[in-house]
Design an enzyme around this catalytic site. Structure first.
Site, PDB file in Angstrom:
ATOM      1  N   HIS A 126      -1.323  27.338  -5.419  1.00  0.00           N
ATOM      2  CA  HIS A 126      -0.841  25.952  -5.345  1.00  0.00           C
ATOM      3  C   HIS A 126      -1.120  25.170  -6.624  1.00  0.00           C
ATOM      4  CE1 HIS A 126       0.212  26.483  -1.205  1.00  0.00           C
ATOM      5  NE2 HIS A 126      -1.037  26.636  -0.804  1.00  0.00           N
ATOM      6  N   ASP A 163       1.319  34.901   1.075  1.00  0.00           N
ATOM      7  CA  ASP A 163       0.566  33.868   1.772  1.00  0.00           C
ATOM      8  C   ASP A 163       1.517  33.100   2.677  1.00  0.00           C
ATOM      9  OD1 ASP A 163      -2.258  32.174   1.190  1.00  0.00           O
ATOM     10  OD2 ASP A 163      -0.610  30.939   1.941  1.00  0.00           O
ATOM     11  N   HIS A 165       1.700  30.056   3.206  1.00  0.00           N
ATOM     12  CA  HIS A 165       2.136  28.824   2.551  1.00  0.00           C
ATOM     13  C   HIS A 165       2.912  29.168   1.277  1.00  0.00           C
ATOM     14  CE1 HIS A 165      -1.468  27.644   4.869  1.00  0.00           C
ATOM     15  NE2 HIS A 165      -0.826  26.513   5.051  1.00  0.00           N
ATOM     16  N   ASP A 253      -3.289  34.565   5.708  1.00  0.00           N
ATOM     17  CA  ASP A 253      -3.258  33.521   6.725  1.00  0.00           C
ATOM     18  C   ASP A 253      -2.017  33.584   7.606  1.00  0.00           C
ATOM     19  OD1 ASP A 253      -1.807  32.859   4.484  1.00  0.00           O
ATOM     20  OD2 ASP A 253      -2.742  30.916   4.171  1.00  0.00           O
TER      21      ASP A 253
END
Length: 323
Positions: A126, A163, A165, A253
């Protein structure tokens, strides 16, 4: 050829708070799981050095690098957003983590190992060129790719981010470039609170148009959805691009008990997912793969996911075999 491991207690010096999801204990459970799976002692533990400000500037603005250092040393509680909590030693942990990713690239390019798993933190995907966020300070996957281009003369790098996200930072860093193919498998942006990017029409810009591929796993999606995305889109795109190095943003995740996600890839699913991606690296990149840890915050399943991932990287040989 054996698999390398980047693993060091220095990464645990990043303390974002007792209730923060990115706990130092994440690395403990990964190490324990690798040991229980009889993998830890069979990996090559690689030496590495902290990234210098000049190396971080490969993908980050120098002023931003200095801001992170100052914020940590001056006792700021967070940087970028309130979720990205920091402590006095977070900069130290982050520059070592970035250096671990750089060292992993050097190890595969120099032929010391063929693949590397970087069990490091804080995560990175990120982090944008000039902005922290989503628990991330420096973008390890982006640094690995850029280092491979600058230091080792590669011309085509693929980053596959699984991931749950979207890796908004990695996407933004390479959005205008055709030499880095960024592929993200993530939960639909509209069903996630963060980061709000990763829609299908985000495909790159200018010379980079067509070198970003965002694929959604639907809310409640399962192993079949991942297999379909991989077989129908990810692997064909990798084969068309023919990368000379594969970098994995390895977030764990997407497993079913993760409280911040809504998809259901079982821990063992990370083995076949990794194995199939590595097969693409075998076809095009002489098998070279660098994997960097991203998310995955439920401790017990995180260990099982990481062990499955390392199995997927390939059965490592005993270090003594190479001596």
């Amino acid at each position: 050829m054996p698999i390398g491991l980047i693993d060091d207690a220095v990464f645990k010096q990043h303390h974002p708070g007792t209730d923060h999801p990115d706990s130092p204990a994440r690395l403990d459970v990964i190490r324990t799981a690798l040991g229980d799976a009889a993998l830890l002692d069979r990996l090559v533990h690689l030496d590495f050095h902290p990234a210098t400000p000049q190396q971080l500037a490969l993908v980050h603005e120098p002023a931003y690098v200095e801001l992170v250092r100052m914020a940590c040393e001056e006792g700021f509680g967070y940087i970028g957003d309130r979720d990205t909590a920091i402590g006095p030693y977070s900069y130290d942990a982050a520059i070592y983590a970035a250096g671990g990713a750089l060292g992993a690239v050097d190890a595969v390019m120099n032929g010391q190992v063929n693949r590397v798993f970087c069990a490091l933190r804080p995560p990175g995907h990120h982090a944008e060129r000039d902005k922290a966020g989503g628990f991330c300070l420096f973008n390890h996957a982006a640094l690995a790719a850029e280092h491979a281009i600058r230091a080792h003369g590669l011309e085509r790098i693929a980053i596959v981010d699984f991931d749950v996200h979207h890796g908004n930072g990695t996407q933004s860093i390479f959005y205008d470039r055709p030499d880095v193919l960024y592929i993200s498998l993530h939960e639909h942006p509209l069903s996630m609170k963060y980061p709000g990017t990763g829609f299908a029409d985000e495909i790159g810009r200018g010379e980079g148009e067509g070198f970003t591929l965002n694929l959604f796993i639907p809310n409640g999606g399962n192993e079949s959805d991942y297999r379909r995305a991989l077989d129908e889109q990810v692997l064909p795109r990798l084969d068309a691009f023919a990368p000379q190095l594969l970098v994995l943003s390895a977030g764990f995740d997407a497993q079913p008990t993760e409280s911040i996600a809504h998809v259901n890839l079982p821990p063992d699913g990370f083995e076949w997912l990794t194995r199939d991606l590595c097969a693409a690296a075998d076809r095009h990149a002489a098998g070279r793969v660098v994997s960097v840890l991203e998310g995955g915050y439920e401790l017990e399943p995180l260990g099982r996911c990481a062990a499955a991932h390392v199995r997927g990287l390939g059965q490592p040989k005993e270090q003594s075999d190479e001596n």
